[in-house]
Design a protein around this motif. Structure first.
Motif, PDB file in Angstrom:
ATOM      1  N   SER A   1      -2.744 -18.158  12.350  1.00  0.00           N
ATOM      2  CA  SER A   1      -3.206 -19.549  12.748  1.00  0.00           C
ATOM      3  C   SER A   1      -4.655 -19.623  12.584  1.00  0.00           C
ATOM      4  CB  SER A   1      -2.813 -19.751  14.264  1.00  0.00           C
ATOM      5  OG  SER A   1      -3.422 -21.102  14.697  1.00  0.00           O
ATOM      6  N   GLY A   2      -5.097 -20.783  11.806  1.00  0.00           N
ATOM      7  CA  GLY A   2      -6.444 -20.975  11.205  1.00  0.00           C
ATOM      8  C   GLY A   2      -7.045 -19.848  10.512  1.00  0.00           C
ATOM      9  N   GLY A   3      -6.275 -19.061   9.751  1.00  0.00           N
ATOM     10  CA  GLY A   3      -6.939 -18.276   8.821  1.00  0.00           C
ATOM     11  C   GLY A   3      -6.843 -16.818   9.493  1.00  0.00           C
ATOM     12  N   ARG A   4      -6.509 -16.576  10.777  1.00  0.00           N
ATOM     13  CA  ARG A   4      -6.536 -15.286  11.463  1.00  0.00           C
ATOM     14  C   ARG A   4      -5.287 -15.108  11.984  1.00  0.00           C
ATOM     15  NH1 ARG A   4     -12.432 -14.940  13.784  1.00  0.00           N
ATOM     16  NH2 ARG A   4     -11.867 -12.751  13.072  1.00  0.00           N
ATOM     17  N   CYS A   5      -4.958 -13.566  12.251  1.00  0.00           N
ATOM     18  CA  CYS A   5      -3.603 -13.109  12.899  1.00  0.00           C
ATOM     19  C   CYS A   5      -3.824 -13.738  14.310  1.00  0.00           C
ATOM     20  CB  CYS A   5      -3.620 -11.740  12.523  1.00  0.00           C
ATOM     21  SG  CYS A   5      -2.160 -10.951  13.443  1.00  0.00           S
ATOM     22  N   ALA A   6      -2.649 -14.150  14.613  1.00  0.00           N
ATOM     23  CA  ALA A   6      -2.253 -14.559  15.841  1.00  0.00           C
ATOM     24  C   ALA A   6      -1.662 -13.676  16.805  1.00  0.00           C
ATOM     25  CB  ALA A   6      -1.792 -15.968  15.950  1.00  0.00           C
ATOM     26  N   ALA A   7      -0.863 -12.570  15.928  1.00  0.00           N
ATOM     27  CA  ALA A   7      -0.009 -11.761  16.705  1.00  0.00           C
ATOM     28  C   ALA A   7      -0.877 -10.284  17.187  1.00  0.00           C
ATOM     29  CB  ALA A   7       0.938 -11.173  15.914  1.00  0.00           C
ATOM     30  N   PRO A   8      -0.343  -9.788  18.588  1.00  0.00           N
ATOM     31  CA  PRO A   8      -0.981  -8.894  19.043  1.00  0.00           C
ATOM     32  C   PRO A   8      -0.662  -7.511  18.283  1.00  0.00           C
ATOM     33  CG  PRO A   8       0.974  -9.355  20.359  1.00  0.00           C
ATOM     34  CD  PRO A   8       0.853 -10.390  19.484  1.00  0.00           C
ATOM     35  N   GLY A   9      -1.655  -6.771  18.240  1.00  0.00           N
ATOM     36  CA  GLY A   9      -1.580  -5.540  17.363  1.00  0.00           C
ATOM     37  C   GLY A   9      -1.923  -5.623  15.959  1.00  0.00           C
ATOM     38  N   CYS A  10      -2.361  -6.634  15.442  1.00  0.00           N
ATOM     39  CA  CYS A  10      -2.844  -6.775  14.087  1.00  0.00           C
ATOM     40  C   CYS A  10      -3.873  -5.880  13.614  1.00  0.00           C
ATOM     41  CB  CYS A  10      -3.075  -8.046  13.773  1.00  0.00           C
ATOM     42  SG  CYS A  10      -2.224  -9.363  13.775  1.00  0.00           S
ATOM     43  N   ASP A  11      -5.044  -5.491  14.095  1.00  0.00           N
ATOM     44  CA  ASP A  11      -5.873  -4.536  13.863  1.00  0.00           C
ATOM     45  C   ASP A  11      -4.998  -3.231  13.724  1.00  0.00           C
ATOM     46  OD1 ASP A  11      -7.835  -6.344  13.647  1.00  0.00           O
ATOM     47  OD2 ASP A  11      -8.520  -6.196  15.862  1.00  0.00           O
ATOM     48  N   ALA A  12      -4.565  -2.766  14.714  1.00  0.00           N
ATOM     49  CA  ALA A  12      -3.612  -1.230  14.538  1.00  0.00           C
ATOM     50  C   ALA A  12      -2.599  -1.217  13.305  1.00  0.00           C
ATOM     51  CB  ALA A  12      -3.023  -1.198  16.141  1.00  0.00           C
ATOM     52  N   LEU A  13      -1.944  -2.301  13.080  1.00  0.00           N
ATOM     53  CA  LEU A  13      -1.162  -2.334  12.072  1.00  0.00           C
ATOM     54  C   LEU A  13      -1.884  -2.288  10.589  1.00  0.00           C
ATOM     55  CD1 LEU A  13       1.905  -3.004  11.187  1.00  0.00           C
ATOM     56  CD2 LEU A  13       0.945  -5.254  10.640  1.00  0.00           C
ATOM     57  N   TRP A  14      -3.041  -2.931  10.600  1.00  0.00           N
ATOM     58  CA  TRP A  14      -3.605  -2.789   9.410  1.00  0.00           C
ATOM     59  C   TRP A  14      -4.479  -1.658   9.085  1.00  0.00           C
ATOM     60  CZ3 TRP A  14      -5.013  -8.608  10.566  1.00  0.00           C
ATOM     61  CH2 TRP A  14      -3.797  -9.314  10.014  1.00  0.00           C
ATOM     62  N   GLU A  15      -4.918  -0.951  10.317  1.00  0.00           N
ATOM     63  CA  GLU A  15      -5.596   0.161  10.201  1.00  0.00           C
ATOM     64  C   GLU A  15      -4.629   1.210   9.806  1.00  0.00           C
ATOM     65  OE1 GLU A  15      -8.843   2.868  10.711  1.00  0.00           O
ATOM     66  OE2 GLU A  15      -8.877   0.487  11.137  1.00  0.00           O
ATOM     67  N   ARG A  16      -3.589   1.214  10.363  1.00  0.00           N
ATOM     68  CA  ARG A  16      -2.452   2.534   9.604  1.00  0.00           C
ATOM     69  C   ARG A  16      -1.917   2.041   8.194  1.00  0.00           C
ATOM     70  NH1 ARG A  16       3.095   3.821  13.051  1.00  0.00           N
ATOM     71  NH2 ARG A  16       3.696   5.568  11.517  1.00  0.00           N
TER      72      ARG A  16
ATOM     73  N   THR B   1       0.850  -1.156   0.079  1.00  0.00           N
ATOM     74  CA  THR B   1       0.056   0.009  -0.103  1.00  0.00           C
ATOM     75  C   THR B   1       0.798   1.389  -0.039  1.00  0.00           C
ATOM     76  OG1 THR B   1      -0.053  -0.078   2.441  1.00  0.00           O
ATOM     77  CG2 THR B   1      -1.898  -1.071   1.126  1.00  0.00           C
ATOM     78  N   PRO B   2       0.305   2.019  -0.459  1.00  0.00           N
ATOM     79  CA  PRO B   2       1.078   3.391  -0.703  1.00  0.00           C
ATOM     80  C   PRO B   2       1.636   4.132   0.856  1.00  0.00           C
ATOM     81  CG  PRO B   2      -0.821   3.747  -1.958  1.00  0.00           C
ATOM     82  CD  PRO B   2      -0.947   2.399  -1.270  1.00  0.00           C
ATOM     83  N   GLU B   3       0.667   3.816   1.838  1.00  0.00           N
ATOM     84  CA  GLU B   3       1.036   4.254   3.184  1.00  0.00           C
ATOM     85  C   GLU B   3       2.233   3.505   3.873  1.00  0.00           C
ATOM     86  OE1 GLU B   3      -3.373   4.610   2.418  1.00  0.00           O
ATOM     87  OE2 GLU B   3      -1.926   3.106   2.395  1.00  0.00           O
TER      88      GLU B   3
END
Length: 85
Positions: free
Chosen positions: A62-77, A44-46
């Motif tokens: 894991s199981g098709g989902r992010c298993a690391a903390p902070g994924c939502d914040a990373l993808w939001e940014r 992405t340009p960002e």
């Protein structure tokens, strides 16, 4: 969920799995097949503005989902970017 690797990584994995199976009492190997894909991607340009490269941070799935903390914040940014170790 699918793991991707270059040819050298795949061959190393297959060799280690077959070697381990040969040493195991059961001798069972769960590797069914290897698929080859040609993949083209751009980040992405960002993400490119911030990091100056085409790959983002590696996150564990894991199981098709992010298993690391902070994924939502990373993808939001940065949006959904391809990660690399």
């Amino acid at each position: 969920n699918m793991n991707a690797a270059d040819l050298a990584g795949v061959m190393e994995f297959v060799h280690s799995q077959l070697d381990a199976a040969r040493r195991a009492p059961s001798g069972a190997v769960k590797l069914a097949y290897i698929r080859r894909f040609k993949v083209s991607m751009l980040t992405t340009p960002e993400s490119f503005r911030e990091h100056g490269r085409q790959f983002g941070a590696f996150v564990t799935f894991s199981g098709g989902r992010c298993a690391a903390p902070g994924c939502d914040a990373l993808w939001e940014r940065f949006g959904f970017v391809v990660g690399c170790r």
